[in-house]
Motif scaffolding. Structure first.
Motif, PDB file in Angstrom:
ATOM      1  N   GLN A  26      -2.387  -6.450 -10.341  1.00 27.53           N
ATOM      2  CA  GLN A  26      -1.216  -5.603 -10.525  1.00 27.53           C
ATOM      3  C   GLN A  26      -0.219  -5.770  -9.379  1.00 27.53           C
ATOM      4  O   GLN A  26       0.979  -5.515  -9.545  1.00 27.53           O
ATOM      5  CB  GLN A  26      -1.662  -4.144 -10.637  1.00 27.53           C
ATOM      6  CG  GLN A  26      -0.618  -3.190 -11.163  1.00 27.53           C
ATOM      7  CD  GLN A  26      -1.201  -1.808 -11.406  1.00 27.53           C
ATOM      8  OE1 GLN A  26      -1.979  -1.293 -10.604  1.00 27.53           O
ATOM      9  NE2 GLN A  26      -0.839  -1.202 -12.519  1.00 27.53           N
ATOM     10  N   GLY A  27      -0.704  -6.219  -8.224  1.00 24.66           N
ATOM     11  CA  GLY A  27       0.186  -6.372  -7.076  1.00 24.66           C
ATOM     12  C   GLY A  27      -0.423  -7.272  -6.025  1.00 24.66           C
ATOM     13  O   GLY A  27      -1.560  -7.739  -6.158  1.00 24.66           O
ATOM     14  N   PRO A  28       0.307  -7.546  -4.944  1.00 21.90           N
ATOM     15  CA  PRO A  28      -0.171  -8.464  -3.906  1.00 21.90           C
ATOM     16  C   PRO A  28      -1.307  -7.880  -3.079  1.00 21.90           C
ATOM     17  O   PRO A  28      -1.507  -6.664  -3.046  1.00 21.90           O
ATOM     18  CB  PRO A  28       1.078  -8.698  -3.049  1.00 21.90           C
ATOM     19  CG  PRO A  28       1.911  -7.476  -3.259  1.00 21.90           C
ATOM     20  CD  PRO A  28       1.663  -7.034  -4.673  1.00 21.90           C
ATOM     21  N   ASP A  29      -2.047  -8.774  -2.425  1.00 23.41           N
ATOM     22  CA  ASP A  29      -3.142  -8.360  -1.552  1.00 23.41           C
ATOM     23  C   ASP A  29      -3.341  -9.485  -0.538  1.00 23.41           C
ATOM     24  O   ASP A  29      -3.987 -10.488  -0.837  1.00 23.41           O
ATOM     25  CB  ASP A  29      -4.418  -8.128  -2.364  1.00 23.41           C
ATOM     26  CG  ASP A  29      -5.571  -7.569  -1.537  1.00 23.41           C
ATOM     27  OD1 ASP A  29      -5.716  -7.986  -0.376  1.00 23.41           O
ATOM     28  OD2 ASP A  29      -6.331  -6.731  -2.061  1.00 23.41           O
ATOM     29  N   SER A  30      -2.775  -9.320   0.653  1.00 31.00           N
ATOM     30  CA  SER A  30      -2.824 -10.388   1.654  1.00 31.00           C
ATOM     31  C   SER A  30      -4.248 -10.675   2.115  1.00 31.00           C
ATOM     32  O   SER A  30      -4.590 -11.818   2.440  1.00 31.00           O
ATOM     33  CB  SER A  30      -1.944 -10.023   2.851  1.00 31.00           C
ATOM     34  OG  SER A  30      -2.365  -8.801   3.444  1.00 31.00           O
ATOM     35  N   GLY A  31      -5.091  -9.648   2.132  1.00 30.54           N
ATOM     36  CA  GLY A  31      -6.478  -9.852   2.527  1.00 30.54           C
ATOM     37  C   GLY A  31      -7.220 -10.749   1.559  1.00 30.54           C
ATOM     38  O   GLY A  31      -8.031 -11.602   1.960  1.00 30.54           O
TER      39      GLY A  31
END
Length: 233
Positions: A183-188
């Motif tokens: 649904q959205g970004p996740d840098s981890g």
């Protein structure tokens, strides 16, 4: 306005939450509690999950694809449209009711794709299927949660851990693709994919073609460096 009608409910695999299937006219919605997981009017990013993947394995003979999560069949139908007659697709769906909904009240949405001879539906955990055979898949597509976190099934957290990503990479053929919808970004999560040895592309896609919310598809290619070395990072 046509009111929503609840058609059925089903417990999540841990028994702690409830999935609800609702219909309003020809529109369907699957919710986890009050949180809408998917809607039959919004298919663009799930279709992109398949098309982005299939573009990267184009030309392979007898490609084998594993899709985690049946949902409303958007990813499956898009993959079938992209792949040739020699392809094989296994769809892993952990909630039996979702398969029943696909063959029952949502049959028109699925358009007969479950009867395509290239498709096998397994009512099982996609993680277990990944771990059962090494270097077996040309592509693994994951759309079992709203992102790289176990929402529908808390045990899915393991899919997105470094150990889970190493398992996914071991299950892929050389140059194979792991694609994950969010649904959205996740840098981890992007960092963990790189740690696991994938070459990673993070693609932003619209929920419905050129409109709607911006979702994310990670396209990760197996082949950057040995998985054993990545586990030490």
């Amino acid at each position: 306005m046509i009111p929503w009608v609840q058609l059925d409910t089903a417990k999540t695999p841990d028994g702690g939450q409830e999935l609800r299937l609702k219909r309003r006219g020809a529109e369907f919605s699957i919710l986890l509690g009050s949180n809408e997981l998917m809607n039959s009017r919004l298919s663009g990013s799930e279709e992109a999950l398949a098309s982005l993947t299939c573009q990267r394995i184009a030309g392979r003979s007898q490609p084998k694809i594993l899709i985690g999560g049946l949902g409303m069949g958007f990813t499956l139908r898009a993959a079938l449209a992209e792949l040739g007659a020699d392809a094989g697709i296994v769809v892993a769906e952990l909630v039996p009711a979702v398969v029943a909904w696909a063959r029952g009240p949502m049959a028109a949405v699925f358009g007969g794709c479950l009867d395509d001879p290239r498709v096998i539906v397994r009512e099982s955990d996609v993680g277990q299927l990944m771990r059962s055979e090494a270097a077996a898949w040309d592509a693994i597509l994951l759309d079992v949660d709203n992102g790289p976190e176990g929402i529908v099934h808390k045990a899915n957290d393991a899919l997105y851990s470094l150990a889970g990503l190493n398992s996914a990479r071991a299950a892929l053929k050389p140059g194979g693709v792991l694609a994950v919808w969010s649904q959205g970004p996740d840098s981890g999560f992007t960092r963990r994919l790189k740690q696991a040895g994938f070459a990673v592309e993070e693609v932003k896609v619209r929920a419905n073609g050129k409109r709607g919310a911006r979702h994310v598809v990670w396209v990760a290619i197996n082949g950057l460096r040995p998985a054993a070395a990545s586990a030490k990072l």
